[in-house]
Design a protein around this motif. Structure first.
Motif, PDB file in Angstrom:
ATOM      1  N   ILE A 120      12.728   1.658   6.578  1.00 63.27           N
ATOM      2  CA  ILE A 120      13.616   0.994   5.634  1.00 63.27           C
ATOM      3  C   ILE A 120      14.906   1.790   5.471  1.00 63.27           C
ATOM      4  O   ILE A 120      14.886   3.029   5.403  1.00 63.27           O
ATOM      5  CB  ILE A 120      12.940   0.866   4.250  1.00 63.27           C
ATOM      6  N   LYS A 121      16.024   1.097   5.394  1.00 59.58           N
ATOM      7  CA  LYS A 121      17.308   1.753   5.138  1.00 59.58           C
ATOM      8  C   LYS A 121      17.481   1.965   3.631  1.00 59.58           C
ATOM      9  O   LYS A 121      17.346   1.028   2.841  1.00 59.58           O
ATOM     10  CB  LYS A 121      18.452   0.894   5.669  1.00 59.58           C
ATOM     11  N   LEU A 122      17.789   3.207   3.242  1.00 58.78           N
ATOM     12  CA  LEU A 122      18.013   3.532   1.837  1.00 58.78           C
ATOM     13  C   LEU A 122      19.315   4.322   1.722  1.00 58.78           C
ATOM     14  O   LEU A 122      19.303   5.556   1.688  1.00 58.78           O
ATOM     15  CB  LEU A 122      16.849   4.341   1.268  1.00 58.78           C
TER      16      LEU A 122
ATOM     17  N   SER B 218       5.257   6.387   2.681  1.00 60.62           N
ATOM     18  CA  SER B 218       4.568   7.483   3.353  1.00 60.62           C
ATOM     19  C   SER B 218       4.964   8.810   2.713  1.00 60.62           C
ATOM     20  O   SER B 218       6.109   8.987   2.279  1.00 60.62           O
ATOM     21  CB  SER B 218       4.940   7.498   4.843  1.00 60.62           C
ATOM     22  N   SER B 219       4.031   9.734   2.653  1.00 62.87           N
ATOM     23  CA  SER B 219       4.329  11.052   2.077  1.00 62.87           C
ATOM     24  C   SER B 219       5.249  11.862   2.984  1.00 62.87           C
ATOM     25  O   SER B 219       5.733  12.926   2.588  1.00 62.87           O
ATOM     26  CB  SER B 219       3.029  11.832   1.823  1.00 62.87           C
TER      27      SER B 219
ATOM     28  N   ALA C  71      16.952   9.312   0.302  1.00 63.23           N
ATOM     29  CA  ALA C  71      15.676   9.812   0.829  1.00 63.23           C
ATOM     30  C   ALA C  71      15.882  10.350   2.233  1.00 63.23           C
ATOM     31  O   ALA C  71      16.874  10.052   2.897  1.00 63.23           O
ATOM     32  CB  ALA C  71      14.635   8.690   0.847  1.00 63.23           C
ATOM     33  N   THR C  72      14.926  11.128   2.671  1.00 61.14           N
ATOM     34  CA  THR C  72      14.913  11.613   4.044  1.00 61.14           C
ATOM     35  C   THR C  72      13.469  11.680   4.507  1.00 61.14           C
ATOM     36  O   THR C  72      12.555  11.852   3.697  1.00 61.14           O
ATOM     37  CB  THR C  72      15.575  12.999   4.158  1.00 61.14           C
ATOM     38  N   THR C  73      13.255  11.505   5.793  1.00 61.22           N
ATOM     39  CA  THR C  73      11.891  11.491   6.330  1.00 61.22           C
ATOM     40  C   THR C  73      11.775  12.461   7.489  1.00 61.22           C
ATOM     41  O   THR C  73      12.634  12.496   8.374  1.00 61.22           O
ATOM     42  CB  THR C  73      11.506  10.079   6.805  1.00 61.22           C
ATOM     43  N   ALA C  74      10.718  13.266   7.464  1.00 60.24           N
ATOM     44  CA  ALA C  74      10.426  14.190   8.556  1.00 60.24           C
ATOM     45  C   ALA C  74       9.664  13.439   9.641  1.00 60.24           C
ATOM     46  O   ALA C  74       8.587  12.897   9.386  1.00 60.24           O
ATOM     47  CB  ALA C  74       9.604  15.365   8.046  1.00 60.24           C
TER      48      ALA C  74
ATOM     49  N   VAL D 131      13.523   5.470   4.650  1.00 63.40           N
ATOM     50  CA  VAL D 131      12.230   5.477   3.973  1.00 63.40           C
ATOM     51  C   VAL D 131      11.201   4.908   4.942  1.00 63.40           C
ATOM     52  O   VAL D 131      11.425   3.860   5.548  1.00 63.40           O
ATOM     53  CB  VAL D 131      12.264   4.627   2.682  1.00 63.40           C
ATOM     54  N   TYR D 132      10.073   5.596   5.088  1.00 65.86           N
ATOM     55  CA  TYR D 132       9.000   5.124   5.959  1.00 65.86           C
ATOM     56  C   TYR D 132       7.855   4.592   5.104  1.00 65.86           C
ATOM     57  O   TYR D 132       7.385   5.268   4.194  1.00 65.86           O
ATOM     58  CB  TYR D 132       8.492   6.253   6.855  1.00 65.86           C
ATOM     59  N   LEU D 133       7.431   3.370   5.418  1.00 66.50           N
ATOM     60  CA  LEU D 133       6.284   2.778   4.743  1.00 66.50           C
ATOM     61  C   LEU D 133       5.112   2.713   5.717  1.00 66.50           C
ATOM     62  O   LEU D 133       5.235   2.142   6.799  1.00 66.50           O
ATOM     63  CB  LEU D 133       6.596   1.352   4.265  1.00 66.50           C
TER      64      LEU D 133
END
Length: 252
Positions: free
Chosen positions: A85-87, A109-110, A178-181, A195-197
Motif C-alpha cells: 500500500i502507498k502511504l 505486517s509487523s 511508514a517504512t517497511t524492511a 505499508v505491507y499487509l
C-alpha cells in the motif's frame, strides 16, 4: 381438440418455467463469480484469485479512477504474501484513517514501522527506524515543529501481524508515514512510504490445488487467521481450487 390445446399450453408453461430457472441460475453464478479485471494505471492485468472487484471475490478491492484501492489507499502491488500500500508522508493524518487496512482477510505486517506523531505517552518496544532519518529522507519540513514528538511503532516482539487496537492504544494522534524492511537475497532494504499487509483466505482447512502448497497464516503462535495457496515448483497459477489452480509451466 380442447385436450390437445391444454397439453400444448402446459408444455409451453413448463418450458417458460425452466427457462426462468436457467436464467436465474446463470445470473446467480455470474454474481458469485470473482472478477479480477480493472483497467487502471497501476494494474493493467487481472488480479489473481482470491483478489478481485466483485461480490464473489474473497478479498474484494476497489477499482477507481486513481487505481486499485483499499478505502482511499492505493494498492501498488500484490505478492504471494503481501498487499503493498502507498502511504505518502503527510502531516496531521489521523491514526484512525488506517483502520480500513485491517479487514477479515488482511492486516498490517509487523515488518512495517509506523511513524507516529503527537503521542501522549512514550512508546514501548523496539523499532528499527529513527524518526529524524525518515523525515530527512523524505525531505519534508512541514512537520519539523513536532519532530521531537515523533515516535516509531512496529508492534510487540514475536508478532507477525498487527491489530488496529494495538496502534490505537499508543495514544498517538497522527500518522506521518511508514517504512517497511524488505529482505531480498540475504540483504535488507527499507521502502519508504510503503505499508505491507499480510493477507489470507479465510478458512480453517486448506482448499488448494493438488499441485499447490498450503501455508497457514498465524497471528502470533496460536491464532490461525486463514491460509494461502502457492503452486509447487514447475507449476504456475494462483494455487486455489476456486481460482485458476496450478498448471504446468511452459518450460515443463
Amino acid at each position: 381438440m380442447i385436450f390437445y390445446q391444454a397439453s400444448k399450453l402446459s408444455f409451453s408453461v413448463t418450458i417458460t418455467i425452466l427457462y426462468v430457472i436457467f436464467q436465474a441460475k446463470s445470473f446467480n453464478a455470474e454474481i458469485n463469480k470473482c472478477h479480477g479485471s480493472c483497467k487502471t494505471s497501476n494494474f493493467s492485468n487481472s488480479l489473481p484469485y482470491p483478489f478481485g472487484f466483485s461480490a464473489g471475490c474473497p478479498i474484494q478491492l476497489n477499482c477507481t479512477e486513481t487505481g486499485v484501492t483499499i478505502g482511499k489507499f492505493v494498492v501498488l502491488n500484490i505478492t504471494s504474501t503481501d498487499i503493498v500500500i502507498k502511504l505518502p508522508a503527510k502531516c496531521d493524518r489521523e491514526v484512525a484513517s488506517i483502520s480500513v487496512l485491517f479487514g477479515e482477510n488482511y492486516a498490517l505486517s509487523s515488518a512495517t514501522s509506523l511513524l507516529l506523531e503527537n503521542c501522549s505517552k512514550p512508546l514501548s518496544g523496539p523499532c528499527e527506524i529513527r524518526p529524524m532519518f525518515i523525515e530527512g529522507s523524505l525531505k519534508l519540513n512541514s512537520c519539523a515543529a513536532r519532530s521531537d514528538n515523533m515516535s516509531c511503532f512496529n508492534g510487540a516482539v514475536g508478532e507477525n501481524l498487527l491489530s488496529f487496537d494495538e496502534i490505537n492504544n499508543t495514544q498517538c494522534r497522527f500518522l506521518f508515514s511508514a517504512t517497511t524492511a524488505v529482505a531480498s537475497n540475504s540483504a535488507v532494504s527499507l521502502e519508504l512510504e510503503r505499508v505491507y499487509l499480510g493477507w489470507w483466505h479465510k478458512g480453517e482447512y486448506c482448499n488448494c490445488d493438488q499441485n499447490a502448497n498450503c501455508t497457514q497464516v498465524m497471528k502470533g503462535n496460536s491464532t490461525v487467521m486463514g491460509y494461502r495457496c502457492s503452486c509447487k515448483e514447475g507449476y504456475e497459477g494462483d494455487g486455489f481450487k476456486e481460482g485458476s489452480g496450478c498448471r504446468r509451466g511452459e518450460s515443463i
